[in-house]
Design a protein around this motif. Structure first.
Motif, PDB file in Angstrom:
ATOM      1  N   TRP A  77       3.870  79.202  29.498  1.00  0.00           N
ATOM      2  CA  TRP A  77       2.762  79.407  30.263  1.00  0.00           C
ATOM      3  C   TRP A  77       1.877  78.222  29.795  1.00  0.00           C
ATOM      4  CZ3 TRP A  77      -2.367  80.696  28.591  1.00  0.00           C
ATOM      5  CH2 TRP A  77      -3.116  80.873  29.629  1.00  0.00           C
ATOM      6  N   MET A  78       1.716  77.820  28.685  1.00  0.00           N
ATOM      7  CA  MET A  78       0.844  77.035  28.231  1.00  0.00           C
ATOM      8  C   MET A  78       1.326  75.520  28.789  1.00  0.00           C
ATOM      9  SD  MET A  78      -1.674  78.039  26.283  1.00  0.00           S
ATOM     10  CE  MET A  78      -2.248  76.819  25.605  1.00  0.00           C
ATOM     11  N   VAL A  79       2.501  75.297  28.956  1.00  0.00           N
ATOM     12  CA  VAL A  79       2.870  73.945  29.317  1.00  0.00           C
ATOM     13  C   VAL A  79       2.607  73.837  30.961  1.00  0.00           C
ATOM     14  CG1 VAL A  79       5.040  72.565  30.089  1.00  0.00           C
ATOM     15  CG2 VAL A  79       4.596  73.461  27.649  1.00  0.00           C
ATOM     16  N   LYS A  80       2.646  75.030  31.574  1.00  0.00           N
ATOM     17  CA  LYS A  80       2.516  75.128  33.099  1.00  0.00           C
ATOM     18  C   LYS A  80       0.990  75.001  33.251  1.00  0.00           C
ATOM     19  CE  LYS A  80       2.598  78.497  36.877  1.00  0.00           C
ATOM     20  NZ  LYS A  80       2.535  79.758  37.053  1.00  0.00           N
ATOM     21  N   GLN A  81       0.051  75.484  32.621  1.00  0.00           N
ATOM     22  CA  GLN A  81      -1.365  75.416  32.759  1.00  0.00           C
ATOM     23  C   GLN A  81      -1.565  73.929  32.489  1.00  0.00           C
ATOM     24  OE1 GLN A  81      -3.364  77.861  33.856  1.00  0.00           O
ATOM     25  NE2 GLN A  81      -1.574  78.777  33.743  1.00  0.00           N
ATOM     26  N   LYS A  82      -1.156  73.143  31.624  1.00  0.00           N
ATOM     27  CA  LYS A  82      -1.343  71.819  31.400  1.00  0.00           C
ATOM     28  C   LYS A  82      -0.941  70.689  32.343  1.00  0.00           C
ATOM     29  CE  LYS A  82      -0.701  68.288  27.794  1.00  0.00           C
ATOM     30  NZ  LYS A  82      -0.379  68.025  26.251  1.00  0.00           N
ATOM     31  N   ASP A  83       0.235  71.177  33.192  1.00  0.00           N
ATOM     32  CA  ASP A  83       0.488  70.411  34.213  1.00  0.00           C
ATOM     33  C   ASP A  83      -0.333  70.797  35.378  1.00  0.00           C
ATOM     34  OD1 ASP A  83       2.815  69.640  32.808  1.00  0.00           O
ATOM     35  OD2 ASP A  83       4.333  70.701  33.487  1.00  0.00           O
ATOM     36  N   ILE A  84      -0.653  72.133  35.651  1.00  0.00           N
ATOM     37  CA  ILE A  84      -1.445  72.355  36.832  1.00  0.00           C
ATOM     38  C   ILE A  84      -2.884  71.413  36.461  1.00  0.00           C
ATOM     39  CG2 ILE A  84      -2.957  74.184  37.627  1.00  0.00           C
ATOM     40  CD1 ILE A  84      -0.527  76.088  37.208  1.00  0.00           C
ATOM     41  N   LYS A  85      -3.411  71.621  35.438  1.00  0.00           N
ATOM     42  CA  LYS A  85      -4.806  70.946  35.144  1.00  0.00           C
ATOM     43  C   LYS A  85      -4.460  69.080  35.610  1.00  0.00           C
ATOM     44  CE  LYS A  85      -6.831  73.917  31.624  1.00  0.00           C
ATOM     45  NZ  LYS A  85      -7.277  73.888  30.336  1.00  0.00           N
ATOM     46  N   LYS A  86      -3.284  68.467  35.007  1.00  0.00           N
ATOM     47  CA  LYS A  86      -3.129  67.093  35.290  1.00  0.00           C
ATOM     48  C   LYS A  86      -2.931  66.981  36.744  1.00  0.00           C
ATOM     49  CE  LYS A  86      -0.836  65.879  31.083  1.00  0.00           C
ATOM     50  NZ  LYS A  86       0.639  65.347  30.459  1.00  0.00           N
ATOM     51  N   THR A  87      -2.252  67.879  37.379  1.00  0.00           N
ATOM     52  CA  THR A  87      -2.213  67.675  38.863  1.00  0.00           C
ATOM     53  C   THR A  87      -3.485  67.908  39.686  1.00  0.00           C
ATOM     54  OG1 THR A  87       0.082  68.627  38.760  1.00  0.00           O
ATOM     55  CG2 THR A  87      -0.911  68.639  40.924  1.00  0.00           C
ATOM     56  N   ILE A  88      -4.123  68.638  39.376  1.00  0.00           N
ATOM     57  CA  ILE A  88      -5.778  68.881  39.876  1.00  0.00           C
ATOM     58  C   ILE A  88      -6.282  67.545  39.695  1.00  0.00           C
ATOM     59  CG2 ILE A  88      -7.772  70.087  39.493  1.00  0.00           C
ATOM     60  CD1 ILE A  88      -6.320  72.508  39.305  1.00  0.00           C
ATOM     61  N   GLU A  89      -6.493  66.878  38.315  1.00  0.00           N
ATOM     62  CA  GLU A  89      -7.254  65.908  37.934  1.00  0.00           C
ATOM     63  C   GLU A  89      -6.662  64.811  38.723  1.00  0.00           C
ATOM     64  OE1 GLU A  89      -6.893  65.310  33.897  1.00  0.00           O
ATOM     65  OE2 GLU A  89      -8.234  67.064  33.358  1.00  0.00           O
ATOM     66  N   SER A  90      -5.205  64.473  38.834  1.00  0.00           N
ATOM     67  CA  SER A  90      -4.909  63.340  39.877  1.00  0.00           C
ATOM     68  C   SER A  90      -5.093  63.446  41.138  1.00  0.00           C
ATOM     69  CB  SER A  90      -3.398  63.150  39.675  1.00  0.00           C
ATOM     70  OG  SER A  90      -2.692  64.169  40.310  1.00  0.00           O
ATOM     71  N   VAL A  91      -5.297  64.582  41.986  1.00  0.00           N
ATOM     72  CA  VAL A  91      -5.731  64.910  43.154  1.00  0.00           C
ATOM     73  C   VAL A  91      -7.168  64.570  43.376  1.00  0.00           C
ATOM     74  CG1 VAL A  91      -6.072  66.658  45.110  1.00  0.00           C
ATOM     75  CG2 VAL A  91      -3.846  66.597  43.732  1.00  0.00           C
ATOM     76  N   LYS A  92      -7.922  64.926  42.296  1.00  0.00           N
ATOM     77  CA  LYS A  92      -9.424  64.567  42.373  1.00  0.00           C
ATOM     78  C   LYS A  92      -9.549  63.262  42.340  1.00  0.00           C
ATOM     79  CE  LYS A  92     -11.426  68.608  40.533  1.00  0.00           C
ATOM     80  NZ  LYS A  92     -12.121  69.330  39.096  1.00  0.00           N
ATOM     81  N   GLU A  93      -8.816  62.558  41.583  1.00  0.00           N
ATOM     82  CA  GLU A  93      -8.940  60.851  41.382  1.00  0.00           C
ATOM     83  C   GLU A  93      -8.612  60.320  42.714  1.00  0.00           C
ATOM     84  OE1 GLU A  93      -7.056  59.457  38.164  1.00  0.00           O
ATOM     85  OE2 GLU A  93      -8.132  60.501  36.589  1.00  0.00           O
ATOM     86  N   ASP A  94      -7.471  60.888  43.370  1.00  0.00           N
ATOM     87  CA  ASP A  94      -7.063  60.259  44.571  1.00  0.00           C
ATOM     88  C   ASP A  94      -8.025  60.477  45.809  1.00  0.00           C
ATOM     89  OD1 ASP A  94      -4.893  59.422  43.397  1.00  0.00           O
ATOM     90  OD2 ASP A  94      -3.553  61.087  44.075  1.00  0.00           O
ATOM     91  N   LEU A  95      -8.856  61.606  45.580  1.00  0.00           N
ATOM     92  CA  LEU A  95      -9.623  61.836  46.728  1.00  0.00           C
ATOM     93  C   LEU A  95     -11.163  60.955  46.559  1.00  0.00           C
ATOM     94  CD1 LEU A  95      -9.508  65.655  47.171  1.00  0.00           C
ATOM     95  CD2 LEU A  95      -8.457  64.082  48.496  1.00  0.00           C
ATOM     96  N   LYS A  96     -11.320  60.409  45.263  1.00  0.00           N
ATOM     97  CA  LYS A  96     -12.499  59.575  45.214  1.00  0.00           C
ATOM     98  C   LYS A  96     -12.374  58.140  45.896  1.00  0.00           C
ATOM     99  CE  LYS A  96     -13.771  61.551  40.864  1.00  0.00           C
ATOM    100  NZ  LYS A  96     -14.088  61.079  39.613  1.00  0.00           N
TER     101      LYS A  96
END
Length: 81
Positions: free
Chosen positions: A62-81
């Motif tokens: 579960w912890m690894v999954k949460q970390k992967d979700i955070k990385k994905t969200i951050e990369s999508v936010k950077e792509d949207l900028k």
């Protein structure tokens, strides 16, 4: 009825079935085992060892999954900028 369908997704049903199977398996293994560490040993029922390791594996997954979700969200936010 829609709330029940929303709650019982395929992932949750599989998780419930696997959890039940692990619990049944654990309760069928009540024999005491000795766990040897570097400087000491512990004697406990195999039941506890199985359940503790299953809970630890579930938590770490579960912890690894949460970390992967955070990385994905951050990369999508950077792509949207």
């Amino acid at each position: 009825m829609d709330k029940i369908k929303d709650f019982f997704t395929v992932k949750r049903v599989i998780a419930i079935v696997v959890s039940i199977l692990v619990i049944v398996f654990a309760f069928q293994n009540m024999n005491p085992v000795t766990i040897n560490f570097i400087f000491f040993s512990v004697k406990c029922p195999l039941l506890f060892l199985i359940l503790i390791l299953f809970a630890l594996g579930t938590f770490l997954g579960w912890m690894v999954k949460q970390k992967d979700i955070k990385k994905t969200i951050e990369s999508v936010k950077e792509d949207l900028k």
